[in-house]
Scaffold this active site. Structure first.
Site, PDB file in Angstrom:
ATOM      1  N   ASN A  12     -15.835 126.444 -70.138  1.00  0.00           N
ATOM      2  CA  ASN A  12     -15.793 125.287 -69.224  1.00  0.00           C
ATOM      3  C   ASN A  12     -16.156 125.617 -67.777  1.00  0.00           C
ATOM      4  OD1 ASN A  12     -14.887 123.380 -71.264  1.00  0.00           O
ATOM      5  ND2 ASN A  12     -12.959 124.521 -71.213  1.00  0.00           N
ATOM      6  N   ARG A  19     -16.145 119.512 -62.610  1.00  0.00           N
ATOM      7  CA  ARG A  19     -14.927 119.578 -63.422  1.00  0.00           C
ATOM      8  C   ARG A  19     -13.698 119.585 -62.510  1.00  0.00           C
ATOM      9  NH1 ARG A  19     -12.609 125.143 -66.085  1.00  0.00           N
ATOM     10  NH2 ARG A  19     -10.906 124.172 -67.224  1.00  0.00           N
ATOM     11  N   TYR A  24     -10.440 122.718 -59.015  1.00  0.00           N
ATOM     12  CA  TYR A  24     -11.365 123.859 -58.990  1.00  0.00           C
ATOM     13  C   TYR A  24     -12.374 123.816 -57.841  1.00  0.00           C
ATOM     14  CZ  TYR A  24      -9.412 124.612 -63.624  1.00  0.00           C
ATOM     15  OH  TYR A  24      -8.547 124.835 -64.670  1.00  0.00           O
ATOM     16  N   ASN A  75     -13.324 135.986 -65.390  1.00  0.00           N
ATOM     17  CA  ASN A  75     -12.572 134.738 -65.409  1.00  0.00           C
ATOM     18  C   ASN A  75     -12.715 134.206 -66.825  1.00  0.00           C
ATOM     19  OD1 ASN A  75     -11.404 132.254 -65.233  1.00  0.00           O
ATOM     20  ND2 ASN A  75     -12.505 131.606 -63.384  1.00  0.00           N
ATOM     21  N   ALA A  78      -9.562 129.348 -70.180  1.00  0.00           N
ATOM     22  CA  ALA A  78      -8.373 129.127 -71.008  1.00  0.00           C
ATOM     23  C   ALA A  78      -8.113 130.272 -71.992  1.00  0.00           C
ATOM     24  CB  ALA A  78      -8.521 127.809 -71.760  1.00  0.00           C
ATOM     25  N   HIS A  81      -5.145 132.751 -71.596  1.00  0.00           N
ATOM     26  CA  HIS A  81      -3.778 132.476 -72.032  1.00  0.00           C
ATOM     27  C   HIS A  81      -3.600 132.607 -73.536  1.00  0.00           C
ATOM     28  CE1 HIS A  81      -3.968 130.951 -68.002  1.00  0.00           C
ATOM     29  NE2 HIS A  81      -4.786 129.968 -68.359  1.00  0.00           N
ATOM     30  N   GLU A  99      -9.264 140.625 -62.963  1.00  0.00           N
ATOM     31  CA  GLU A  99      -9.114 139.261 -63.473  1.00  0.00           C
ATOM     32  C   GLU A  99      -9.175 138.274 -62.311  1.00  0.00           C
ATOM     33  OE1 GLU A  99      -5.316 138.720 -65.320  1.00  0.00           O
ATOM     34  OE2 GLU A  99      -5.704 136.616 -65.809  1.00  0.00           O
ATOM     35  N   HIS A 101      -9.142 133.999 -61.183  1.00  0.00           N
ATOM     36  CA  HIS A 101      -9.022 132.559 -61.449  1.00  0.00           C
ATOM     37  C   HIS A 101      -9.208 131.816 -60.142  1.00  0.00           C
ATOM     38  CE1 HIS A 101      -7.559 133.457 -65.405  1.00  0.00           C
ATOM     39  NE2 HIS A 101      -6.786 134.368 -64.861  1.00  0.00           N
ATOM     40  N   LEU A 102      -9.910 130.700 -60.224  1.00  0.00           N
ATOM     41  CA  LEU A 102     -10.083 129.870 -59.022  1.00  0.00           C
ATOM     42  C   LEU A 102      -8.752 129.271 -58.584  1.00  0.00           C
ATOM     43  CD1 LEU A 102     -13.072 128.509 -60.816  1.00  0.00           C
ATOM     44  CD2 LEU A 102     -13.383 129.113 -58.420  1.00  0.00           C
ATOM     45  N   SER A 103      -8.024 128.751 -59.552  1.00  0.00           N
ATOM     46  CA  SER A 103      -6.748 128.100 -59.240  1.00  0.00           C
ATOM     47  C   SER A 103      -5.616 129.126 -59.290  1.00  0.00           C
ATOM     48  CB  SER A 103      -6.489 126.975 -60.253  1.00  0.00           C
ATOM     49  OG  SER A 103      -6.355 127.514 -61.565  1.00  0.00           O
ATOM     50  N   ARG A 108       0.772 126.309 -61.775  1.00  0.00           N
ATOM     51  CA  ARG A 108       0.359 125.220 -62.658  1.00  0.00           C
ATOM     52  C   ARG A 108       1.281 125.140 -63.880  1.00  0.00           C
ATOM     53  NH1 ARG A 108      -5.896 125.440 -63.548  1.00  0.00           N
ATOM     54  NH2 ARG A 108      -5.443 123.328 -64.316  1.00  0.00           N
ATOM     55  N   ARG A 112      -0.022 128.227 -68.516  1.00  0.00           N
ATOM     56  CA  ARG A 112      -1.049 129.015 -67.790  1.00  0.00           C
ATOM     57  C   ARG A 112      -0.442 130.239 -67.098  1.00  0.00           C
ATOM     58  NH1 ARG A 112      -5.613 125.536 -67.770  1.00  0.00           N
ATOM     59  NH2 ARG A 112      -4.947 123.361 -67.786  1.00  0.00           N
TER      60      ARG A 112
END
Ligand code: DQA
Length: 148
Positions: A12, A19, A24, A75, A78, A81, A99, A101-103, A108, A112
């Site tokens: 994604n 998105r 994001y 990255n 999903a 997880h 590793e 992640h943008l968020s 969250r 996650r």
């Protein structure tokens, strides 16, 4: 000869820009690739930038990185997880991995908060949007030049 690193993006992330921009941001994956290439050049790193929506292909790309790249920035979207397969692939090739992640995944939903990738990564950068990829390149360059 410059060191080479693989920046690998999972499911994604090809939709970045449109998105869930409230989560994001509006930066596209092509923007991130361009910025990673520029940062890599500044750091003296060759950057290969790849994306796949499929878990098996991500495993194959990690396998193929052995011997071709000095390190990995991942990255996994999903799959972070859920994927023991990606965790095992990183352990198998023994490439230093950062590793990204943008968020901020820890702020969250509870599902996650757990990362299989974190178990085999040098460290995790999350919550800084696309800038996190540039931080990861800095961290990996530092590690490759002076491994702790
Ligand atoms: C993500 C966080 C994941 O939880 C999510 O499934 C993604 C993107 C991030 O960059 O913030 O696809 O990896």
């Amino acid at each position: 000869m410059p060191l080479s690193v693989l920046v690998l993006n999972g499911p994604n992330l090809n939709l970045l820009g449109t998105r869930q921009p409230e989560v994001y941001g509006t930066t596209t994956l092509a923007d991130i690739e361009r910025d990673c290439r520029a940062k890599g050049q500044a750091l003296g790193l060759d950057v290969e930038f790849r994306h796949s929506n499929s878990e098996g292909e991500l495993v194959d790309l990690i396998h193929d990185a052995r011997g071709r790249h000095a390190g990995l920035i991942l990255n996994a979207g999903a799959y972070t997880h859920t994927s023991i397969a990606l965790m095992d692939a990183i352990s198998s090739v023994e490439l230093p991995t950062v590793e990204v992640h943008l968020s901020n995944i820890h702020r969250r939903e509870p599902f996650r908060h757990h990362s299989y990738i974190a178990k085999v990564a040098l460290g995790q950068i999350c919550g800084f949007g696309a800038f996190g990829y540039l931080m990861a390149l800095e961290a990996l360059a530092h590690h490759l030049r002076s491994p702790a």
